[in-house]
Each structure stands twice: as structure tokens, then as C-alpha cells.
Design a protein around this motif. Structure first.
Motif, PDB file in Angstrom:
ATOM      1  N   SER A  96       5.644 -22.984  30.997  1.00 52.70           N
ATOM      2  CA  SER A  96       4.341 -22.326  31.063  1.00 52.70           C
ATOM      3  C   SER A  96       3.228 -23.322  30.850  1.00 52.70           C
ATOM      4  O   SER A  96       3.238 -24.092  29.898  1.00 52.70           O
ATOM      5  CB  SER A  96       4.230 -21.234  29.995  1.00 52.70           C
ATOM      6  OG  SER A  96       2.910 -20.737  29.923  1.00 52.70           O
ATOM      7  N   TYR A  97       2.290 -23.360  31.748  1.00 50.93           N
ATOM      8  CA  TYR A  97       1.131 -24.223  31.589  1.00 50.93           C
ATOM      9  C   TYR A  97      -0.066 -23.442  31.062  1.00 50.93           C
ATOM     10  O   TYR A  97      -1.179 -23.929  31.076  1.00 50.93           O
ATOM     11  CB  TYR A  97       0.788 -24.871  32.927  1.00 50.93           C
ATOM     12  CG  TYR A  97       1.938 -25.686  33.463  1.00 50.93           C
ATOM     13  CD1 TYR A  97       2.569 -25.322  34.637  1.00 50.93           C
ATOM     14  CD2 TYR A  97       2.408 -26.791  32.780  1.00 50.93           C
ATOM     15  CE1 TYR A  97       3.632 -26.054  35.137  1.00 50.93           C
ATOM     16  CE2 TYR A  97       3.469 -27.526  33.263  1.00 50.93           C
ATOM     17  CZ  TYR A  97       4.073 -27.159  34.435  1.00 50.93           C
ATOM     18  OH  TYR A  97       5.120 -27.873  34.916  1.00 50.93           O
ATOM     19  N   ILE A  98       0.206 -22.225  30.602  1.00 53.51           N
ATOM     20  CA  ILE A  98      -0.858 -21.415  30.023  1.00 53.51           C
ATOM     21  C   ILE A  98      -0.898 -21.702  28.532  1.00 53.51           C
ATOM     22  O   ILE A  98       0.036 -21.369  27.809  1.00 53.51           O
ATOM     23  CB  ILE A  98      -0.609 -19.913  30.261  1.00 53.51           C
ATOM     24  CG1 ILE A  98      -0.316 -19.652  31.738  1.00 53.51           C
ATOM     25  CG2 ILE A  98      -1.786 -19.111  29.765  1.00 53.51           C
ATOM     26  CD1 ILE A  98      -1.441 -20.048  32.667  1.00 53.51           C
ATOM     27  N   PRO A  99      -1.949 -22.335  28.038  1.00 49.56           N
ATOM     28  CA  PRO A  99      -1.966 -22.740  26.629  1.00 49.56           C
ATOM     29  C   PRO A  99      -2.201 -21.572  25.678  1.00 49.56           C
ATOM     30  O   PRO A  99      -2.856 -20.589  26.030  1.00 49.56           O
ATOM     31  CB  PRO A  99      -3.132 -23.731  26.575  1.00 49.56           C
ATOM     32  CG  PRO A  99      -4.032 -23.314  27.686  1.00 49.56           C
ATOM     33  CD  PRO A  99      -3.137 -22.780  28.758  1.00 49.56           C
ATOM     34  N   THR A 100      -1.673 -21.723  24.468  1.00 49.45           N
ATOM     35  CA  THR A 100      -1.936 -20.809  23.366  1.00 49.45           C
ATOM     36  C   THR A 100      -2.895 -21.502  22.408  1.00 49.45           C
ATOM     37  O   THR A 100      -2.671 -22.658  22.045  1.00 49.45           O
ATOM     38  CB  THR A 100      -0.641 -20.460  22.630  1.00 49.45           C
ATOM     39  OG1 THR A 100       0.242 -19.800  23.525  1.00 49.45           O
ATOM     40  CG2 THR A 100      -0.938 -19.550  21.442  1.00 49.45           C
ATOM     41  N   PHE A 101      -3.939 -20.786  22.003  1.00 56.22           N
ATOM     42  CA  PHE A 101      -4.942 -21.372  21.111  1.00 56.22           C
ATOM     43  C   PHE A 101      -4.674 -21.005  19.660  1.00 56.22           C
ATOM     44  O   PHE A 101      -4.234 -19.890  19.352  1.00 56.22           O
ATOM     45  CB  PHE A 101      -6.341 -20.879  21.487  1.00 56.22           C
ATOM     46  CG  PHE A 101      -6.931 -21.594  22.658  1.00 56.22           C
ATOM     47  CD1 PHE A 101      -6.615 -21.215  23.952  1.00 56.22           C
ATOM     48  CD2 PHE A 101      -7.817 -22.647  22.475  1.00 56.22           C
ATOM     49  CE1 PHE A 101      -7.159 -21.879  25.044  1.00 56.22           C
ATOM     50  CE2 PHE A 101      -8.370 -23.308  23.554  1.00 56.22           C
ATOM     51  CZ  PHE A 101      -8.026 -22.927  24.840  1.00 56.22           C
ATOM     52  N   GLY A 102      -4.971 -21.952  18.765  1.00 55.50           N
ATOM     53  CA  GLY A 102      -5.016 -21.650  17.354  1.00 55.50           C
ATOM     54  C   GLY A 102      -6.300 -20.914  17.020  1.00 55.50           C
ATOM     55  O   GLY A 102      -7.166 -20.727  17.880  1.00 55.50           O
TER      56      GLY A 102
END
Lengths: 111, 115
Positions: A96-102
Motif C-alpha cells: 500500500s502506498y497510501i500513508p497512515t498519519f500519526g
């Protein structure tokens, strides 16, 4: 869902001080990004790290990617009021190239 | 280049009303995203698109719909607004990812208040 824990949540310091912000996860990331967001604006990319152990420098900012690619840190030397903002880390893993943000670290640097 | 633009910048809605947020990018990017940002919650992905005519759900898709009829535009719709949808909405775009995630370019945000 990958979870990215950022610490501290808030940081208020005087101009000239040094600080470190952390981004930790139990997941392995193929890449990790740091963004800075100023009040009333959208986030802007500061750096992308992709190799375990990688260190990148951007003027007074030093970014490190953990050897195991599960964590990262941002160190600011001699902070200035212009460094004030919300610092966000974002990681992507697997296919997955969809990032998860902190959730971000809100930094205030007082003159 | 204007980069990523969002309209409107600010909107007040009453519960139950509908509205559409428009995002436009002039960088020929393949990927587009809609996020919401709430205090202490960082950025949460609502929906995203990997190309014209495609959409996919993100982390918090309920109550929202999207469309990507043209490559440069990504619309976010609220069919029946609720107070819980009060937030700041950000649109972003990126080129097609390669080995790692590409840089996301963000718009200036839309501030939505639902009464």
C-alpha cells in the motif's frame, strides 16, 4: 490498520533549545515521511526516509529512520520561532502506498 | 501552477443539509485524497482515488461520498451533514507511487461547521 504513535503530543520551548520528536509503530514501514503544518495551512513535506538506519539533514533538522524501519525521530537544533507548527509523521507499508498519519506533535518556540 | 486548490474555504451548514467540497490539482497527479483533521487526531483518510474514474474507502468513510470524473478534480460530498462532521477537510494529491510513497501536496483546507 497501522498505528503511528507520536510523542510528545505538545512541546513548548524557548528559542535556542534543542528538541526531539518521536514516531513509533509496531509495524514495519517501507517508507516514512515527516510533514510540517503551520496554522491555517495544509501540511508540507519535509523529508522521506526509506532505508533502515538512514539519517537525513535539512539545515537544523535531523531525521533518522530506525534500523528495523519501525520508528523515526526528528531532532531540531537551536529551535527558532519559525519552527513553530504541527509535525506529522506518515508511514506506508507492504503493497500500500497510501500513508497512515500519526496524530502529530504541536511545537511552539517562544522568542 | 496553482498546485492543489479547495473550494469553499469555509462553510456553515445546518444538520441534514448537503454540500460538495471541490478539490482541483494542476500537476497531472494520479492519486488524490480527502482527509479530515480534528484536534489531537492528526489526519484521517476519508476516501482516495488512484486514477480517473476510481475511488476507494479510507479509514473514516461513513457519511461521505466521492467522485473522480476528471483526473484533475476530486469531489467530496456530504449528503446529510451531522455535527460530528464539523472539521477541517484537506485534499491532497500525489504522483503515482513507485518504490515508496510519493510526496503528497495538500490544499489549504476547508473549514466546515455543522450546527
Amino acid at each position: 490498520t497501522q498505528l503511528l504513535e507520536q510523542s510528545p503530543q505538545f512541546l513548548s520551548i524557548q528559542e535556542g533549545e534543542n528538541l526531539t520528536v518521536y514516531c513509533n509503530s509496531s509495524s514495519v514501514f517501507s517508507s516514512l515521511q515527516w510533514y510540517r503544518q503551520e496554522p491555517g495551512e495544509g501540511p508540507v513535506l519535509l523529508v522521506t526516509v526509506v532505508t533502515g538506519g538512514e539519517v537525513k539533514k535539512l539545515k537544523r533538522l535531523t531525521f533518522q529512520f530506525g534500523d528495523a524501519r519501525k520508528d523515526s525521530s526528528l531532532h531540531i537544533t537551536a529551535a527558532q520561532p519559525g519552527d513553530t507548527g504541527l509535525y506529522l509523521c506518515a508511514g506506508s507499508s507492504g503493497g500500500s502506498y497510501i500513508p497512515t498519519f500519526g496524530r502529530g506533535t504541536s511545537l511552539i518556540v517562544h522568542p | 501552477n496553482a498546485g492543489v486548490t479547495q473550494t469553499p474555504k469555509f462553510r456553515v451548514l445546518k444538520t441534514g443539509q448537503s454540500m460538495t467540497l471541490l478539490c482541483a490539482q494542476d500537476m497531472n497527479h494520479e492519486y488524490m485524497y480527502w482527509y479530515r483533521q480534528d484536534p489531537g487526531m492528526g489526519l484521517r483518510l476519508i476516501h482516495y482515488s488512484v486514477g480517473e474514474g476510481t475511488t476507494a474507502k479510507g479509514e473514516v468513510p461513513d457519511g461521505y461520498n466521492v467522485s473522480r470524473l476528471k483526473k484533475q478534480n476530486f469531489l467530496l460530498g456530504l449528503e446529510s451533514a451531522a455535527p460530528s462532521q464539523t472539521s477541517v477537510y484537506f485534499c491532497a494529491s500525489s504522483y503515482r507511487p513507485g518504490i515508496s510513497a510519493e510526496t503528497q501536496y495538500f490544499g489549504p483546507g476547508t473549514r466546515l461547521l455543522v450546527l
